[in-house]
Design an enzyme around this catalytic site. Structure first.
Site, PDB file in Angstrom:
ATOM      1  N   CYS A   1      -0.067  -0.101   0.579  1.00 49.04           N
ATOM      2  CA  CYS A   1      -0.726  -1.243  -0.058  1.00 49.04           C
ATOM      3  C   CYS A   1      -2.027  -0.830  -0.748  1.00 49.04           C
ATOM      4  O   CYS A   1      -2.019  -0.052  -1.687  1.00 49.04           O
ATOM      5  CB  CYS A   1      -0.925  -2.353   0.973  1.00 49.04           C
ATOM      6  SG  CYS A   1      -1.244  -3.984   0.266  1.00 49.04           S
ATOM      7  N   ALA A   2      -3.164  -1.312  -0.280  1.00 48.27           N
ATOM      8  CA  ALA A   2      -4.456  -0.969  -0.879  1.00 48.27           C
ATOM      9  C   ALA A   2      -5.003   0.353  -0.347  1.00 48.27           C
ATOM     10  O   ALA A   2      -5.899   0.948  -0.954  1.00 48.27           O
ATOM     11  CB  ALA A   2      -5.470  -2.078  -0.613  1.00 48.27           C
TER      12      ALA A   2
END
Length: 190
Positions: free
Chosen positions: A103-104
């Site tokens: 994800c991030a």
């Protein structure tokens, strides 16, 4: 000897990406600890509080074969801003140990200076893609492995991500996939 993974938890971590990864790795027979970079109790981005197996303190995690960086905001940012985490990622990459980010969290890879020339992915937003101008950014795969670096896209990709981590660490992902009805979900989605 059983391979071991450390899933790092920072305030604001993405609960599903973190806890489901720990769960699947353990089900597959991989030793896995959740490791807080702060206090033993850590609250995720959706207000779920987890009790970490370990607190990082000043340890370097050298006994682990893999470090896993979950996303979530501000969790991924908190990982990125911790010099101990940057040092761990650099050390694991240098030693050829596995580094996984979802994800991030691939932003940590950019901060650590280990993404140059690598094939990877992240949450599909320009603010993340822009961090990887010196890498081969992949938009059309859910999980991307480039040697000892494994990346994935977001909360819904945690199952294939965690199974891939289990596979590279020698866990029994195939049996666990069947028990968890994962092949049925994949077939149903088609």
């Amino acid at each position: 000897m059983m391979k071991r993974a450390a899933v790092l938890l920072a305030e604001g971590f993405e609960e599903g990406e973190s806890l489901f990864t720990v769960d699947i790795l353990r089900r597959c027979g991989v030793g896995c600890d959740s490791v807080s970079i702060g206090d033993e109790k850590v609250t995720g981005c959706n207000s779920i509080t987890a009790v970490a197996d370990r607190v990082l303190g000043n340890s370097d995690l050298s006994e682990y074969d893999m470090v896993v960086l979950p996303g979530g905001m501000p969790g991924a940012k908190n990982l990125k801003e911790d010099p101990r985490v940057i040092s761990i990622v650099q050390s694991f990459m240098k030693e050829g140990k596995y580094v996984a980010a979802i994800c991030a969290a691939p932003m940590v890879l950019a901060e650590a200076g280990v993404s140059k020339g690598r094939r990877l992915t992240s949450y599909p937003a320009d603010k993340y893609r822009d961090l990887f101008k010196d890498a081969e950014y992949v938009d059309d795969e859910i999980v991307v492995q480039d040697g000892n670096l494994i990346t994935s896209r977001g909360p819904a990709t945690v199952l294939p991500f965690a199974y891939k981590l289990a596979e590279v660490l020698g866990g029994d992902a195939d049996t666990v996939k069947k028990r968890m009805l994962y092949p049925d979900v994949i077939a149903w989605e088609k």
